[in-house]
Design a protein around this motif. Structure first.
Motif, PDB file in Angstrom:
ATOM      1  N   HIS A  35       0.746  -1.042   0.125  1.00 49.65           N
ATOM      2  CA  HIS A  35      -0.072  -0.147   0.166  1.00 49.65           C
ATOM      3  C   HIS A  35       0.813   1.180  -0.198  1.00 49.65           C
ATOM      4  CE1 HIS A  35      -3.391  -2.310   2.197  1.00 49.65           C
ATOM      5  NE2 HIS A  35      -2.948  -3.134   1.047  1.00 49.65           N
ATOM      6  N   ARG A  36       0.188   2.245  -0.277  1.00 44.49           N
ATOM      7  CA  ARG A  36       0.895   3.512  -0.193  1.00 44.49           C
ATOM      8  C   ARG A  36       0.539   4.623   0.750  1.00 44.49           C
ATOM      9  NH1 ARG A  36       3.682   0.661  -2.643  1.00 44.49           N
ATOM     10  NH2 ARG A  36       4.576   0.502  -4.788  1.00 44.49           N
ATOM     11  N   ALA A  37       1.336   5.371   1.322  1.00 46.88           N
ATOM     12  CA  ALA A  37       0.696   6.454   2.201  1.00 46.88           C
ATOM     13  C   ALA A  37       1.135   7.736   1.575  1.00 46.88           C
ATOM     14  CB  ALA A  37       1.184   6.565   3.686  1.00 46.88           C
ATOM     15  N   TYR A  38       0.495   8.713   1.124  1.00 45.64           N
ATOM     16  CA  TYR A  38       0.691   9.949   0.406  1.00 45.64           C
ATOM     17  C   TYR A  38       0.512  11.244   1.416  1.00 45.64           C
ATOM     18  CZ  TYR A  38       0.617   7.667  -3.868  1.00 45.64           C
ATOM     19  OH  TYR A  38       1.184   7.013  -4.833  1.00 45.64           O
ATOM     20  N   ILE A  39       1.739  11.560   2.004  1.00 43.82           N
ATOM     21  CA  ILE A  39       1.880  12.672   3.013  1.00 43.82           C
ATOM     22  C   ILE A  39       2.101  14.006   2.444  1.00 43.82           C
ATOM     23  CG2 ILE A  39       2.974  13.110   5.219  1.00 43.82           C
ATOM     24  CD1 ILE A  39       1.676  10.552   5.278  1.00 43.82           C
ATOM     25  N   THR A  40       1.257  14.986   2.692  1.00 43.86           N
ATOM     26  CA  THR A  40       1.501  16.276   2.087  1.00 43.86           C
ATOM     27  C   THR A  40       2.625  17.072   3.195  1.00 43.86           C
ATOM     28  OG1 THR A  40      -0.430  17.106   3.450  1.00 43.86           O
ATOM     29  CG2 THR A  40      -0.665  16.502   1.146  1.00 43.86           C
ATOM     30  N   ASN A  41       3.369  17.831   2.420  1.00 43.02           N
ATOM     31  CA  ASN A  41       4.548  18.592   3.219  1.00 43.02           C
ATOM     32  C   ASN A  41       4.091  20.051   2.811  1.00 43.02           C
ATOM     33  OD1 ASN A  41       5.736  16.184   3.968  1.00 43.02           O
ATOM     34  ND2 ASN A  41       6.655  15.858   2.020  1.00 43.02           N
ATOM     35  N   GLN A  42       3.543  20.740   3.782  1.00 39.43           N
ATOM     36  CA  GLN A  42       3.060  21.964   3.686  1.00 39.43           C
ATOM     37  C   GLN A  42       4.375  23.013   3.404  1.00 39.43           C
ATOM     38  OE1 GLN A  42       0.458  23.828   6.468  1.00 39.43           O
ATOM     39  NE2 GLN A  42      -0.140  25.361   5.296  1.00 39.43           N
ATOM     40  N   GLY A  43       5.349  22.900   4.285  1.00 39.55           N
ATOM     41  CA  GLY A  43       6.460  23.734   4.083  1.00 39.55           C
ATOM     42  C   GLY A  43       7.348  23.600   2.981  1.00 39.55           C
ATOM     43  N   GLU A  44       7.241  22.470   1.936  1.00 41.13           N
ATOM     44  CA  GLU A  44       8.221  22.290   1.193  1.00 41.13           C
ATOM     45  C   GLU A  44       7.322  22.077  -0.291  1.00 41.13           C
ATOM     46  OE1 GLU A  44       9.856  17.885   1.267  1.00 41.13           O
ATOM     47  OE2 GLU A  44      10.872  19.616   2.548  1.00 41.13           O
ATOM     48  N   HIS A  45       6.042  22.305  -0.188  1.00 48.14           N
ATOM     49  CA  HIS A  45       5.166  22.315  -1.463  1.00 48.14           C
ATOM     50  C   HIS A  45       5.485  20.607  -2.259  1.00 48.14           C
ATOM     51  CE1 HIS A  45       5.441  26.411  -0.515  1.00 48.14           C
ATOM     52  NE2 HIS A  45       6.468  26.512  -0.942  1.00 48.14           N
ATOM     53  N   SER A  46       5.399  19.675  -1.474  1.00 52.31           N
ATOM     54  CA  SER A  46       5.612  18.547  -1.963  1.00 52.31           C
ATOM     55  C   SER A  46       4.807  17.296  -1.144  1.00 52.31           C
ATOM     56  CB  SER A  46       7.019  17.921  -1.798  1.00 52.31           C
ATOM     57  OG  SER A  46       7.514  17.818  -0.396  1.00 52.31           O
ATOM     58  N   VAL A  47       4.627  16.095  -1.638  1.00 52.75           N
ATOM     59  CA  VAL A  47       4.048  14.958  -1.122  1.00 52.75           C
ATOM     60  C   VAL A  47       5.045  13.774  -1.196  1.00 52.75           C
ATOM     61  CG1 VAL A  47       2.392  13.312  -1.436  1.00 52.75           C
ATOM     62  CG2 VAL A  47       1.876  15.644  -2.038  1.00 52.75           C
ATOM     63  N   SER A  48       5.325  13.120   0.090  1.00 50.74           N
ATOM     64  CA  SER A  48       6.217  12.183   0.282  1.00 50.74           C
ATOM     65  C   SER A  48       5.366  10.985   0.102  1.00 50.74           C
ATOM     66  CB  SER A  48       6.768  12.235   1.824  1.00 50.74           C
ATOM     67  OG  SER A  48       7.632  13.155   1.942  1.00 50.74           O
ATOM     68  N   VAL A  49       5.791   9.968  -0.616  1.00 46.74           N
ATOM     69  CA  VAL A  49       5.178   8.662  -0.946  1.00 46.74           C
ATOM     70  C   VAL A  49       5.726   7.830   0.010  1.00 46.74           C
ATOM     71  CG1 VAL A  49       4.158   6.959  -2.731  1.00 46.74           C
ATOM     72  CG2 VAL A  49       4.545   9.378  -3.234  1.00 46.74           C
ATOM     73  N   ILE A  50       4.967   7.115   0.994  1.00 47.95           N
ATOM     74  CA  ILE A  50       5.802   5.679   1.593  1.00 47.95           C
ATOM     75  C   ILE A  50       5.048   4.430   1.137  1.00 47.95           C
ATOM     76  CG2 ILE A  50       5.616   5.167   4.146  1.00 47.95           C
ATOM     77  CD1 ILE A  50       5.291   7.924   4.846  1.00 47.95           C
ATOM     78  N   ASP A  51       5.938   3.522   1.331  1.00 52.52           N
ATOM     79  CA  ASP A  51       5.572   2.128   0.900  1.00 52.52           C
ATOM     80  C   ASP A  51       5.179   1.564   2.228  1.00 52.52           C
ATOM     81  OD1 ASP A  51       5.471  -0.788   0.866  1.00 52.52           O
ATOM     82  OD2 ASP A  51       6.670  -0.665  -1.174  1.00 52.52           O
ATOM     83  N   THR A  52       4.294   1.336   2.594  1.00 54.58           N
ATOM     84  CA  THR A  52       3.516   0.941   3.882  1.00 54.58           C
ATOM     85  C   THR A  52       4.032  -0.444   4.287  1.00 54.58           C
ATOM     86  OG1 THR A  52       1.516  -0.112   3.380  1.00 54.58           O
ATOM     87  CG2 THR A  52       1.575   2.211   3.902  1.00 54.58           C
ATOM     88  N   GLY A  53       4.406  -1.296   3.120  1.00 55.27           N
ATOM     89  CA  GLY A  53       5.110  -2.638   3.625  1.00 55.27           C
ATOM     90  C   GLY A  53       6.425  -2.799   4.033  1.00 55.27           C
ATOM     91  N   THR A  54       7.308  -1.529   3.525  1.00 56.67           N
ATOM     92  CA  THR A  54       8.681  -1.335   4.057  1.00 56.67           C
ATOM     93  C   THR A  54       8.883  -0.156   4.929  1.00 56.67           C
ATOM     94  OG1 THR A  54       9.217  -0.201   1.975  1.00 56.67           O
ATOM     95  CG2 THR A  54       9.504  -2.316   1.870  1.00 56.67           C
ATOM     96  N   ASN A  55       7.702   0.670   4.930  1.00 57.54           N
ATOM     97  CA  ASN A  55       7.925   2.151   5.774  1.00 57.54           C
ATOM     98  C   ASN A  55       9.012   2.695   5.400  1.00 57.54           C
ATOM     99  OD1 ASN A  55       5.647   1.563   7.532  1.00 57.54           O
ATOM    100  ND2 ASN A  55       6.632   0.282   8.833  1.00 57.54           N
ATOM    101  N   LYS A  56       9.242   2.936   4.189  1.00 56.20           N
ATOM    102  CA  LYS A  56      10.176   3.698   3.482  1.00 56.20           C
ATOM    103  C   LYS A  56       9.678   4.826   2.457  1.00 56.20           C
ATOM    104  CE  LYS A  56      14.129   0.428   4.169  1.00 56.20           C
ATOM    105  NZ  LYS A  56      14.640   1.160   5.244  1.00 56.20           N
TER     106      LYS A  56
END
Length: 332
Positions: A35-56
């Protein structure tokens, strides 16, 4: 008590409007662990994509200015991101995590929600006190409705018939008939409701009331409301799949309160990162993911043991306001 930045002023860091003070579920499953976690980063205008299987973190995608809200659509392979400062919504192709479109809003989109058939994207426009409905096929606004003061969080019922929206400055939830796009009910809740969560069956609705440190849990069938105390300045919430447990982020306590819904008590309180905000649950892997605005990372909780598993470095001022866990569909 340590001094912290007030939740309700964060968007004001990016927008010079003095009156704007901002604090499904947030708030998914099959047998595939990727699965994927899509994390908004308000301070740097980006989205971090996390693989929830590896937590990276496997990818970082640049989006519009000051991203806050997030909604994912697994069948469409899309993630939608509300950008308050650029007043638009970024559309990410989740197959390759690239930006493929930008939807202009002409306002300040905060909360986002996708209908369960993934045909409609709903956005709460904080500045203009309205909700807009956008066709995911055309990415054009098809309807809009004035709803209350400072609308923030929103969720859609599993049958697509009802849209629930927290109105922070009206201290209520607007209940919208999605077919007629009219308000059919207003539910009074605690002071300054912001985050909102709906259980998997749609029977339980939770309003996160920031200024009185409570959660209002509403039975959507009987309209009975139960209020429960949580931590200091709660922000978002997420139900467990079995509807027995509610996880609530407390921004000024750096913690997550775990509530036993049936017995109306607190099971435990879990320390996480600084200023935790958005929360979503990966039901398959039994993990809750919490975006920490103050420490620029994501805390991962084992929902079987309610223990902190790990912390994942993300981007500056991570918020992830909304449903941000993307579950793969069969054939993907």
């Amino acid at each position: 008590m340590k001094t912290k930045i007030n939740n309700f002023t964060k968007i004001g860091i990016f927008i010079a409007i003095s009156s704007f003070s901002l604090s499904i579920n947030s708030c998914s499953a099959d047998t595939n662990t990727h699965h994927r976690a899509y994390i908004t980063n308000q301070g740097e205008h980006s989205v971090s994509v996390i693989d929830t299987g590896t937590n990276k973190v496997i990818h970082t995608t640049n989006v519009g200015k000051a991203p806050v809200g997030i909604a994912v659509a697994s069948r469409l392979n899309r993630a939608y991101v509300s950008n308050v400062e650029s007043q638009d919504i970024s559309v990410i192709d989740t197959q390759n995590n690239t930006l493929i479109n930008t939807i202009k809003v002409n306002g300040a989109p905060v909360g986002l929600a996708i209908s369960s058939d993934e045909k409609t994207l709903y956005a709460a426009d904080w500045f203009n006190n309205r909700v807009i409905a956008i066709s995911t096929n055309s990415t054009h606004t098809v309807r809009e409705l004035s709803i209350g003061d400072a609308p923030a969080g929103l969720v859609v019922s599993p049958n697509n018939r009802t849209l629930y929206i927290t109105n922070r400055d009206s201290n209520d939830i607007a209940v919208i008939d999605t077919e007629t796009f009219t308000i059919k009910q207003r539910i009074k809740v605690g002071k300054h409701p912001f985050g909102i969560a709906l259980s998997k069956t749609g029977k339980l609705l939770a309003s996160v009331n920031v200024q009185d440190d409570t959660i209002s849990i509403i039975n959507t069938e009987s309209n009975v409301i139960e209020n429960m105390k949580v931590g200091y300045h709660p922000y978002c919430a997420a139900f467990s799949a079995d509807e027995k447990t509610l996880y609530v982020t407390n921004t000024q306590d750096d913690s997550v309160t775990v509530l036993d819904i049936a017995n109306k008590n607190t099971l435990t309180t879990i320390n996480v990162g600084s200023t935790p905000e958005g929360i979503s649950i990966d039901d398959t892997n039994h993990r809750a993911y919490i975006a920490n605005w103050g420490s620029n990372n994501v805390s991962v909780i084992d929902t079987k043991t309610n223990q902190l598993l790990t912390t994942i470095k993300t981007g500056e001022k991570s918020r992830a306001f909304g449903q941000f866990i993307l579950s793969p569909t069969i054939g993907n």
